[in-house]
Design a protein around this motif. Structure first.
Motif, short mmCIF file in Angstrom:
data_model
loop_
_atom_site.label_atom_id
_atom_site.label_comp_id
_atom_site.label_asym_id
_atom_site.label_seq_id
_atom_site.Cartn_x
_atom_site.Cartn_y
_atom_site.Cartn_z
N ASP A 1 0.83 -1.21 0.00
CA ASP A 1 0.00 0.00 0.00
C ASP A 1 0.87 1.26 0.00
OD1 ASP A 1 -2.26 -1.56 0.03
OD2 ASP A 1 -2.56 -1.40 2.21
N ILE A 2 1.93 1.24 0.80
CA ILE A 2 2.82 2.41 0.87
C ILE A 2 3.51 2.63 -0.47
CG2 ILE A 2 4.90 3.34 1.95
CD1 ILE A 2 4.06 1.84 4.51
N ALA A 3 4.02 1.54 -1.06
CA ALA A 3 4.70 1.67 -2.35
C ALA A 3 3.76 2.22 -3.41
CB ALA A 3 5.25 0.31 -2.78
N ALA A 4 2.52 1.77 -3.38
CA ALA A 4 1.54 2.25 -4.38
C ALA A 4 1.22 3.72 -4.18
CB ALA A 4 0.26 1.41 -4.28
N ALA A 5 1.37 4.21 -2.97
CA ALA A 5 1.04 5.62 -2.67
C ALA A 5 2.20 6.57 -2.97
CB ALA A 5 0.62 5.75 -1.21
N ILE A 6 3.36 6.03 -3.31
CA ILE A 6 4.51 6.89 -3.63
C ILE A 6 4.40 7.36 -5.07
CG2 ILE A 6 7.02 6.94 -3.91
CD1 ILE A 6 7.21 4.99 -1.56
N ASP A 7 4.37 8.64 -5.24
CA ASP A 7 4.18 9.25 -6.56
C ASP A 7 5.54 9.66 -7.13
OD1 ASP A 7 3.35 10.54 -8.81
OD2 ASP A 7 2.38 12.21 -7.76
N LEU A 8 5.98 8.95 -8.17
CA LEU A 8 7.25 9.28 -8.82
C LEU A 8 7.05 10.04 -10.13
CD1 LEU A 8 9.30 5.97 -8.32
CD2 LEU A 8 9.33 8.06 -6.94
N ASP A 9 5.85 10.51 -10.37
CA ASP A 9 5.57 11.28 -11.58
C ASP A 9 6.41 12.56 -11.57
OD1 ASP A 9 4.62 12.79 -13.66
OD2 ASP A 9 2.50 12.45 -13.22
N PRO A 10 7.30 12.74 -12.56
CA PRO A 10 8.17 13.93 -12.57
C PRO A 10 7.41 15.24 -12.65
CG PRO A 10 8.31 12.75 -14.66
CD PRO A 10 7.55 11.87 -13.71
N TYR B 1 12.05 14.17 -7.79
CA TYR B 1 13.00 13.21 -7.23
C TYR B 1 14.14 13.03 -8.22
CZ TYR B 1 9.40 12.01 -3.82
OH TYR B 1 8.47 12.06 -2.81
N GLU B 2 15.32 13.42 -7.81
CA GLU B 2 16.46 13.42 -8.72
C GLU B 2 17.08 12.05 -8.88
OE1 GLU B 2 20.63 15.96 -9.37
OE2 GLU B 2 19.48 16.15 -7.51
N TYR B 3 17.06 11.22 -7.80
CA TYR B 3 17.83 9.98 -7.82
C TYR B 3 17.00 8.70 -7.68
CZ TYR B 3 21.90 13.01 -7.24
OH TYR B 3 22.87 13.96 -7.42
#
Length: 596
Positions: free
Chosen positions: A62-71, A76-78
């Protein structure tokens, strides 16, 4: 890079927990288990599983799904991607992370953190100036110097002080004996050095006080008391008599410190706080304290309100102050001149340290700026040490033995390889000194300071095991690889800068990426070790880093790489590794040889 990546991970976890309406007081960010192929992980799902009424692996998903990596929504640089394995949320780095790490590692100062603006005084060693430094007290020097180096790498401005006890009974005995005994009546000194010459007087003085008849001892004690009282009264003549002895001993001791590359910025004399009136001012303030009592013919501070049963005596019945009284004035001086103070102490001084801290608080000081790390003793198979009895193992003896054994090890290794005649005697002497002294320093720093040490030669000087020579050899190997590339290719390593090196995209093997991850981690190791005053953490990192480099060396040829682009990237990686291991060794006070 690792510190920046860790900040990104913390932000990503915190944002996800907020989205899921979970508390964010503990993000659980940590190094993942060895079987998890990620740079960082969060174990926060363990903590949240009960309140979420679900299993940790489900909460992690659930936590992983809630992490938004959309630039477009997050910067998030790295962070390359996020996945889960069981209860862990795992964070993986991208190519930019590796490229920036490779670039940063080209700087010879790599691992130095930005200036904190904080001034710190580190007081260490401070052995009584009665003779050469012995092995047990040498751990204070080695550990204290490593702490000072570590704080400098952390970005602090550091002064190294030696608090010189030039007003106590031992100094009184020493001065009296120096003036009483004829040098021709003393045994020959163990070394042709002033501290070894003068310690003979101290030993003879103690021998006289223990064995002479009562009348002679009573007369001697009266003369010794006159010296001590003269110092407490600020008598110039007495001060000069004591200074004659003390300054000469310190001159000799500094030669031992020099062999360890441990320097002091200032020697702060205890009598300074007698002569300038600071100790008397402390006495008057303590007398006025509510916890002051006069018992057993002495002024004392009752520390029971600080859960300390034993009172602190600060003034004798004859009106003379004690070492602790002067040290209170000394610490207030440090508080007024530095943002933070670190005093390295032997474990036998724990009670005095607690009394000092509590009394400083009674005097109105904020002791949060004072830290007092402790160390345990160093033992040799030969047994105990005592300068006063003349039966101790001096630090110089240990260093001489270490260098001699290291020299023999170098000869043995050369003979087993049909000796390399390019090594001159001067080269062998240099290597023996760097390896021998490095072995002593590393073996002592690498242990948690509160654990006792029994120094073992075979382990400390093992070129193949997890010891200083093993790590030093990695630096020498890096230098050798760079020299080969310079002589065998058209690459000009000298022109490599953080802006002009090849990108890390050519470094795609597991060994190359693992080494880059270790390089990236180094500044974070410095930061963590400095926070806890634990240089042994850096020593441990250096050992694991050496193992990682050797894996890379076995698996990835530099000169025979599949293309010049890969060779260029790998030599840049070698240089970054060299800077990393050199600075890790520098923190623990070990030389990084260019050849071995």
């Amino acid at each position: 890079m690792f510190r920046a990546f860790r900040s990104e991970v913390e932000h990503a976890i915190e944002s996800a927990l907020q989205t899921l309406a979970f508390p964010t007081d503990d993000l659980g960010v940590e190094t993942p288990p060895k079987d998890v192929p990620a740079t960082l992980a969060s174990s926060v799902a363990f903590r949240l599983a009960r309140s979420a009424n679900d299993s940790p692996p489900v909460v992690a998903d659930d936590i992983a799904a809630a992490i938004d990596l959309d630039p477009d929504s997050q910067s998030y640089e790295y962070i390359e991607h996020v996945d889960t394995r069981g209860p862990y949320v795992n964070f993986h780095v991208n190519d930019e992370y590796y490229t920036d790490t490779l670039a940063a590692g080209q700087d010879p100062e790599y691992g130095h953190l930005p200036d904190t603006g904080q001034s710190v005084v580190v007081e260490h060693t401070s052995a009584n100036p009665t003779g050469p430094i012995h092995v047990g007290r040498g751990r204070n020097t080695i550990f204290g110097d490593a702490v000072a180096r570590l704080l400098e790498y952390n970005g602090d401005t550091v002064d190294r002080h030696y608090y010189l006890n030039d007003a106590g009974r031992q100094v009184g005995v020493f001065t009296w004996a120096y003036e009483k005994f004829d040098p021709d009546s003393l045994p020959d000194p163990e070394r042709d050095r002033i501290d070894y010459e003068l310690v003979r007087y101290y030993r003879r003085g103690n021998e006289f006080l223990e064995n002479a008849d009562d009348t002679a001892v009573e007369s001697a004690e009266a003369e010794i008391a006159a010296i001590i009282n003269g110092l407490d009264a600020g008598d110039t003549e007495t001060y000069e008599r004591v200074e004659t002895v003390v300054d000469q001993v310190i001159e000799g001791m500094q030669l031992s410190f020099g062999r360890l590359s441990a320097a002091f910025d200032e020697f702060i004399k205890e009598t300074r706080f007698i002569r300038n009136g600071d100790a008397d001012a402390v006495v008057e303030r303590l007398k006025a304290a509510d916890s002051a009592v006069y018992e057993d013919d002495a002024w004392q501070i009752d520390l029971s309100s600080h859960d300390i049963e034993k009172n602190l005596v600060f003034l004798r019945s004859d009106g003379t102050t004690l070492y602790t009284t002067r040290d209170l004035a000394h610490h207030e001086w440090k508080f007024n001149n530095y943002d933070a103070s670190v005093t390295v102490l032997g474990e036998d001084h724990k009670l005095q340290a607690e009394q000092l801290d509590a009394t400083l608080q009674i005097l109105g000081n904020d002791t949060d700026q004072l830290r007092q790390p402790f160390y345990s003793w160093v033992n040799l198979p030969e047994g105990g040490m005592s300068t006063r009895e003349g039966t101790g193992v001096d630090l110089d003896d240990l260093l001489d033995e270490a260098i001699a054994r290291a020299r023999q090890e170098v000869y043995d290794r050369l003979d087993s390889r049909d000796r390399d005649d390019s090594l001159t005697d001067d080269d062998i002497d240099r290597i023996a000194r760097q390896v021998g002294v490095g072995a002593v320093r590393y073996d002592i720093v690498s242990k948690q300071p509160t654990k006792g040490i029994t120094f073992e030669w075979d382990r400390a000087l093992d070129f193949e095991a997890q010891s200083a020579p093993y790590i030093q050899y990695v630096h020498a190997r890096c230098c050798g690889i760079e020299a080969e590339v310079e002589s065998s290719t058209t690459l000009n390593i000298a022109d490599f800068t953080s802006e002009s090196i090849p990108g890390a995209t050519a470094l795609h093997s597991d060994a190359e990426r693992a080494l880059l991850r270790e390089i990236a981690r180094f500044p974070s190791v410095v930061e963590s070790a400095a926070t806890d005053l634990e240089p042994h953490v850096v020593a441990t990192f250096a050992r694991s880093f050496a193992e990682q480099f050797n894996t890379f060396y076995r698996e990835c040829s530099v000169l025979n790489a599949e293309s010049e682009a890969v060779t260029a990237a790998r030599i840049a990686l070698v240089r970054a590794a060299r800077n990393t291991v050199a600075n890790a060794l520098d923190i623990v006070g070990v030389d990084a040889p260019q050849s071995m």
